[in-house]
Design an enzyme around this catalytic site. Sequence first.
Site, short mmCIF file in Angstrom:
data_model
loop_
_atom_site.label_atom_id
_atom_site.label_comp_id
_atom_site.label_asym_id
_atom_site.label_seq_id
_atom_site.Cartn_x
_atom_site.Cartn_y
_atom_site.Cartn_z
CD GLU A 132 -2.24 0.78 2.54
OE1 GLU A 132 -3.88 1.80 2.52
OE2 GLU A 132 -2.21 0.48 3.66
CE LYS A 136 -7.50 1.56 3.64
NZ LYS A 136 -5.84 2.40 3.96
CB CYS A 190 -4.63 -1.03 4.77
SG CYS A 190 -3.35 -0.73 6.59
#
Length: 366
Positions: free
Chosen positions: A124, A198, A239
């Site tokens: 990331e 995300k 994440c």
Amino acid sequence: MKSAVSSLVRSNNSPISRTLLYHSSKPISQSPFFLSNTPKNLFNQRYQKLQFSPNSTSIMASLSKSEQAREPPALPLPSPPLSKFKIGLCQLSVTPDKERNIKHARKAIEEAAQKGAQLVLFPEIWNSPYSNDSFPVYAEDIDAGGDASPSTAMLSEVASRLKITIVGGSIPERCGDKLYNACCVFGTDGKLKAKHRKIHLFDIDIPGKITFMESKTLTAGETPTVVDTDVGRIGIGICYDIRFTELAMIYAARGAHLICYPGAFNMTTGPLHWELSQRARAMDNQLYVATCSPARDPGAGYVAWGHSTLVGPFGEVLATTEHEEDIIIAEIDYSILEQRRANLPFTKQRRGDLYKLVDIQRLSSH
């Protein structure tokens, strides 16, 4: 299962490749998980209790309940284009020098491919420091491409030249007046196959430990991402997305063989939750999970935990590393997915009369 982690192999070929962890899968009957020492008559008694009733109505009712637990019904696991291949997890050091980060990342991909990786996963935010101040400065216009997005232009070129699939970690993306944390997937032809923004932004406050609010600068994505590649059907999360089991369940219901999570857990949540989350997502959904973190820089404003990892469909750690810069090469064997699901057939045992997962995107497209 820590016992599933094979021995550490040190390589002196390159400063960014020190650990090679390989897992050699044993037949399920050889696994210590199974009760090889159970008395035969006791095993038979327990086994008989697990058999389906010969009543076909009962069997159909059970299957119907399982199908009802997913709306729309889960897709069957597709036949992958290959059964075995090597994945490369590139745990990279990240500096404030974007040009250096891109050049360094290119070398890491080339090294992973040279070692046999057909799929490469990046961390990331690998082209930029991880901070709200940096995101606007390092952001790229991915849709415009070319000079407007030198990071993804490099990924595209290398994927095409080396004929490999790249899940390109994530970079800050600029789209109009909005910023996203975006992961791009490039096929063996170098073309952009998918872009995941995300979905769950990292907004946490643990007093005395860590406070970070991605929402100060970033906008949340709106779409789960599953992509068919030359190395199978892959779900993408970034994440904090890994904490939301519903997203992984949707990916499993869409027939994913593997979920890739570029991530940068920190020194507070990393030791507690990083491996735990990966193993839980893999075990619950009976698929592979691969993660890739930046290497740890103790002097950075945000210090990453590291420990990039590959987890198998029983929740077993197949390959991992520590916190230094590293390239992990490990084997994925899709042939065991159906075997594991047959061993523990809970996908056929769900109670759709009691609970249900709804895939809004798929449902609205019907």
